[in-house]
Design an enzyme around this catalytic site. Structure first.
Site, PDB file in Angstrom:
ATOM      1  N   GLU A 177      34.489  21.364  22.333  1.00 31.26           N
ATOM      2  CA  GLU A 177      33.898  20.130  21.310  1.00 31.26           C
ATOM      3  C   GLU A 177      34.667  20.368  20.598  1.00 31.26           C
ATOM      4  O   GLU A 177      34.288  19.884  18.797  1.00 31.26           O
ATOM      5  CB  GLU A 177      32.503  20.156  21.000  1.00 31.26           C
ATOM      6  CG  GLU A 177      31.992  19.037  20.620  1.00 31.26           C
ATOM      7  CD  GLU A 177      30.419  18.555  20.183  1.00 31.26           C
ATOM      8  OE1 GLU A 177      30.154  19.728  20.438  1.00 31.26           O
ATOM      9  OE2 GLU A 177      30.167  17.983  19.832  1.00 31.26           O
ATOM     10  N   LYS A 219      34.317  19.219  25.688  1.00 29.50           N
ATOM     11  CA  LYS A 219      33.023  18.423  25.361  1.00 29.50           C
ATOM     12  C   LYS A 219      33.540  16.967  24.398  1.00 29.50           C
ATOM     13  O   LYS A 219      34.035  17.479  22.730  1.00 29.50           O
ATOM     14  CB  LYS A 219      32.524  19.304  25.301  1.00 29.50           C
ATOM     15  CG  LYS A 219      30.726  17.978  24.161  1.00 29.50           C
ATOM     16  CD  LYS A 219      29.465  19.031  24.187  1.00 29.50           C
ATOM     17  CE  LYS A 219      28.968  18.050  23.324  1.00 29.50           C
ATOM     18  NZ  LYS A 219      27.129  18.591  23.199  1.00 29.50           N
TER      19      LYS A 219
HETATM   20  P1  13P Z   1      25.570  13.640  20.007  1.00 28.61           P
HETATM   21  O1  13P Z   1      25.013  13.591  21.681  1.00 28.61           O
HETATM   22  O2  13P Z   1      23.916  14.033  19.198  1.00 28.61           O
HETATM   23  O3  13P Z   1      27.106  13.519  19.975  1.00 28.61           O
HETATM   24  O4  13P Z   1      25.620  15.541  19.744  1.00 28.61           O
HETATM   25  C1  13P Z   1      26.960  16.231  20.780  1.00 28.61           C
HETATM   26  C2  13P Z   1      26.755  17.349  20.128  1.00 28.61           C
HETATM   27  O5  13P Z   1      26.400  18.688  21.325  1.00 28.61           O
HETATM   28  C3  13P Z   1      26.980  17.483  18.785  1.00 28.61           C
HETATM   29  O6  13P Z   1      27.724  18.527  18.745  1.00 28.61           O
END
Ligand code: 13P
Length: 349
Positions: A177, A219
């Site tokens: 991510e 992600k």
């Molecule tokens: P949000 O969808 O609230 O951005 O959170 C996703 C997430 O896992 C942040 O690390």
């Protein structure tokens, strides 16, 4: 590395148009969201809230995996079942956030580095024994006048790749991510430019670290203008900018894209994911899925308010958002679907 095992897990995470539910907010972040709603900032309130989520009837029809945090994976539902087991029992794959959060990056004012590589192998082994089959690590990139710096992008990309390699060596699917934040006044084009640079750096590092792309999920953020940018685009514009950016920077071998919501409203996140699947669903080389926290949970948290009497209504709201996002994966989300929200039998809020 057992590639077959990794690919089996990752394929289950993206199968049947389901997506991921991120419920791995750190204690400070969870407390901050509770405080805004007057919910007590206690261990028991956090447990009760996660209990509500995990025991939502029917959640597994739209959710394939749920990401827990260290506190939650050690807790139980009201009937004493560990959360990871309760999820697995209904067919939801348990996952775990393994980064140790962000710190100010040395000599890089205004930028953050994600920590947590020390001891990661041992922590993953413990989480694996507790039932986790996938993991998440979040890096944050800030857009500003002279930001992001190349140093920040490369350090975070390197950490993401080191994390992903250790996960795969342990039989755990990494969810990678790199989040380009929405804070600021920047344009959609600037977000696209920065996100492309970040993703190219991340995939170079993943390649260097020998990460099996077919055994991981990406992600990313959607391509969006800053929250304070005066021009806000249509869902179709977001869709095109996002998928075009990914096509230029993400190898086709990656098993799936699971977007974060990043502070968009729940409805906008669904509408934008829906537009991507309508316009690119058959052309994109990867499933375009979701791994939302706020865009699935926020309406439910606002109904729950820490009150046991509101649990059922909050679960309906959570299920509704999960179902809307499963519809969006198929290009079937619509305003009509929003209005068709189920309510508890005989009970109004
Ligand atoms: P949000 O969808 O609230 O951005 O959170 C996703 C997430 O896992 C942040 O690390």
């Amino acid at each position: 590395m057992n590639a077959k095992q990794l690919i089996g897990t990752v394929n289950s995470l993206v199968a049947n148009f389901k997506g991921l539910l991120a419920m791995d907010e750190s204690n400070p972040t969870c407390n901050k969201r509770f405080a805004k709603l007057g919910i007590p900032e206690t261990v028991e309130a956090r447990r009760a809230y996660r209990d509500l989520i995990v025991t939502t009837p029917g959640l597994s029809e739209s959710i394939s995996g749920a990401i827990l945090c260290d506190e939650t994976i050690r807790q139980q539902t009201h009937d004493g079942t560990p959360f990871a087991k309760a999820l697995a029992d209904v067919g939801i794959i348990p996952g775990i956030k393994v980064d140790a959060g962000t710190k100010e990056m040395a000599l890089h004012p205004g930028e953050k580095i994600t920590e947590g590589l020390d001891g990661l192998r041992e922590r993953l082994a413990e989480y694996s024994r507790m039932g986790a089959r996938f993991a998440k690590w979040r890096a944050v990139i800030t857009i500003g006048d002279d930001l992001p710096s190349r140093g920040c992008i490369e350090a975070n990309a390197h950490a993401l790749a080191r994390y992903a390699a250790v996960c795969q060596a342990t039989g755990i699917v990494p969810v990678v991510e790199p989040e380009v934040l929405m804070d600021g006044t920047h344009s959609l084009a600037r977000c696209a430019q920065v996100t492309e640079e970040v993703l190219r750096a991340v995939f170079q590092q993943l390649y260097n670290q020998r990460v099996e792309l077919a055994g991981m999920l990406l992600k990313p953020n959607m391509i969006l203008p800053g929250l304070d940018c005066p021009e806000q685009p249509s869902a179709d514009e977001v869709s095109d900018a996002t998928v075009n950016c990914l096509m230029r920077s993400v190898p086709a071998a990656v098993a799936g894209i699971a977007f974060l919501s990043g502070g968009q409203s729940a409805e906008l996140a669904s509408a934008r994911l829906n537009a991507m699947n309508i316009r690119f669903g058959s052309r994109a080389p990867w499933p375009l899925s979701f791994s939302f926290a706020r865009a699935i949970q926020q309406p439910a948290m606002e109904i729950w308010l820490g009150n046991q009497a509101n649990v059922e209504a909050a679960q309906f709201a959570l299920l509704h958002r999960a179902n809307c996002n499963r519809a969006a994966r198929q290009g079937d989300y619509s305003a009509l679907l929003e209005s068709k929200r189920l309510e508890p039998v005989g009970g109004q809020r």
